[in-house]
Design an enzyme around this catalytic site. Sequence first.
Site, mmCIF file in Angstrom:
data_model
loop_
_atom_site.group_PDB
_atom_site.id
_atom_site.type_symbol
_atom_site.label_atom_id
_atom_site.label_comp_id
_atom_site.label_asym_id
_atom_site.label_seq_id
_atom_site.Cartn_x
_atom_site.Cartn_y
_atom_site.Cartn_z
ATOM 1 N N LEU A 14 77.126 26.758 -43.970
ATOM 2 C CA LEU A 14 78.351 25.973 -44.181
ATOM 3 C C LEU A 14 78.016 24.487 -44.158
ATOM 4 C CD1 LEU A 14 80.937 27.865 -41.950
ATOM 5 C CD2 LEU A 14 80.107 28.393 -44.259
ATOM 6 N N ARG A 19 82.539 11.338 -38.909
ATOM 7 C CA ARG A 19 82.047 10.618 -37.736
ATOM 8 C C ARG A 19 80.674 9.985 -37.943
ATOM 9 N NH1 ARG A 19 83.008 15.205 -33.418
ATOM 10 N NH2 ARG A 19 83.056 16.453 -35.315
ATOM 11 N N LYS A 72 76.980 14.328 -44.738
ATOM 12 C CA LYS A 72 76.323 14.513 -43.437
ATOM 13 C C LYS A 72 75.020 15.297 -43.522
ATOM 14 C CE LYS A 72 78.267 17.108 -40.079
ATOM 15 N NZ LYS A 72 79.100 17.341 -38.879
ATOM 16 N N ASP A 98 74.823 21.410 -40.212
ATOM 17 C CA ASP A 98 74.613 20.237 -39.355
ATOM 18 C C ASP A 98 73.913 20.607 -38.049
ATOM 19 O OD1 ASP A 98 76.628 21.518 -37.968
ATOM 20 O OD2 ASP A 98 77.969 19.796 -37.873
ATOM 21 N N GLY A 102 83.383 25.449 -28.814
ATOM 22 C CA GLY A 102 84.132 26.658 -28.511
ATOM 23 C C GLY A 102 83.481 27.331 -27.305
ATOM 24 N N ASN A 149 79.664 28.223 -27.904
ATOM 25 C CA ASN A 149 79.337 28.774 -29.212
ATOM 26 C C ASN A 149 78.484 27.783 -29.998
ATOM 27 O OD1 ASN A 149 79.397 30.056 -31.723
ATOM 28 N ND2 ASN A 149 81.422 29.226 -32.242
ATOM 29 N N SER A 198 34.290 -13.571 -57.217
ATOM 30 C CA SER A 198 35.418 -13.895 -56.335
ATOM 31 C C SER A 198 36.381 -14.866 -56.989
ATOM 32 C CB SER A 198 34.898 -14.547 -55.050
ATOM 33 O OG SER A 198 34.156 -13.618 -54.347
ATOM 34 N N ARG A 221 36.776 -18.517 -63.519
ATOM 35 C CA ARG A 221 37.223 -19.628 -62.681
ATOM 36 C C ARG A 221 36.574 -20.899 -63.227
ATOM 37 N NH1 ARG A 221 33.759 -16.775 -58.054
ATOM 38 N NH2 ARG A 221 31.754 -17.691 -58.545
#
Length: 452
Positions: A11, A18, A25, A108, A144, A173, A409, A426
């Site tokens: 479920l 909340r 969630k 959850d 519960g 529960n 480098s 360079r």
Amino acid sequence: MSGRTVLTIVLAAGEGTRMRSSTPKVLHPVAGQSLLAHVLSGAPEGPDTALAVVIGPDQRVVADEATRHRADAETFVQRDRKGTAHAVLAARAALARGADHLIIAFGDTPLISAKTFERLRAALNEGATLAVLGFRAADPSGYGRLLVESGRLVAIREEADATPAEREVRLCNAGVMAFDGRKALSILERIGNANSKGEYYLTDAVTIVRDLGLEALVIETSEDEVRGINTKAQLAEAESVMQARLRNAAMEAGVTLVAPETIFLAADTSFGKDVTIEPFVVIGPGVSIADGAVIHSFSHVVQTSIGKNASVGPYARLRPGTSLGEGARIGNFVETKAATLEAGVKVNHLSYVGDAHVGASSNIGAGTITCNYDGFSKHRTEIGAGAFIGTNSSLVAPVKIGKGAYIGSGSVITRDVPDDAMAVERSQQTNREGGATRYRELKTRDKRPKGG
Ligand code: UD1
Ligand code: MG
């Protein structure tokens, strides 16, 4: 449970208000994995199993997450949220197909283990019609209460409907139940909504089972396993329980965690033998660490494969798509992303290697940057085996550095470099004899106090 078929219904249609989040969630993560994925990975899996996930309307993302983790998951939409029994019946089509066992779990409640589902099923095999998972709550409020008389479960009373005496009961529960699958649908259909919330409570199944003269019983487990998550604080508690489990499992498998309480792992982290992880390391999802590898302190690693005897950090950040070959070395303040670094590659200091392939035994000097992004799209850098990239070089992608090539480098490399070539980009250095002395003299003269 050989021979018995089982349907698991998860479920997940609740709104999760909340959590105060726009993310559903069950998609919030614990140890780098969604709550839903944790529940699904504990649920029975195999040829005799079926899996249904009940989601709310407009929760396509939840359905996608379910099928990503279990290709066999079927999703059902509960249009109006009228309670847990109503949610189960949203999966009526799956229920009607019939199974020997029906398990109901909550999306959850992520810490539940496969072993607990098996314990519930074992109770059914011994003749119970309904087995309810219970736990002794430190603080039972909100749960519960399981009402037990002479060892038998007679009812589950929701807090809102409980008498003061019933509220004293600590046995609660957990929400997870297992039904005799052949009787489940007719029991669920008898559940009404005559309670203070006007909801169809799954928990009413207990009295119905009793009234039919059948057996309902409680299987107890620890509170830690059945922590339900309704708030961000509970999410953090679950994280801490899960981390403790993962650290213990890693150490049992032989991983050395120097200070386990400071190391964060993901649910899917995989380890070879003799791996060492120093304090303050964060491992995100999708990481595998092969034999003998060491991860030094303060490193952050996500979706990465770390080869045998490789060394990472301290202070390394390995981002998704990194693959390190055997013996590769990633040092401090190095970031990698979508990069394959073959065996023996060294990137020891202060570099970014992204969208790149680096051939075996190449040495990437301090401060080397693969310039992979031009403000519009990403481009690749290919570095051949045995190449040497001098300190502070910029490799402007797309670009290829040949095997055994040498980059001076400070070069900004914009064109491909052939195998075994030396590329230096360079300007010429000029040395002015006595120039420093003359400069100092000039500066000291300027600094003399005025009018002194
Ligand atoms: C439920 C139990 C309670 C138990 C507690 C354990 C009932 C009536 N109560 O209460 O006995 O102690 O869990 O955590 O079963 N859901 C839906 N559709 C709905 C309602 C809920 O899918 O219409 C889902 C939620 O997403 C959640 C689960 O069912 O995953 C439980 O719902 P929730 O509202 O959290 O029930 P609790 O009040 O916690
Ligand atoms: Mg709940």
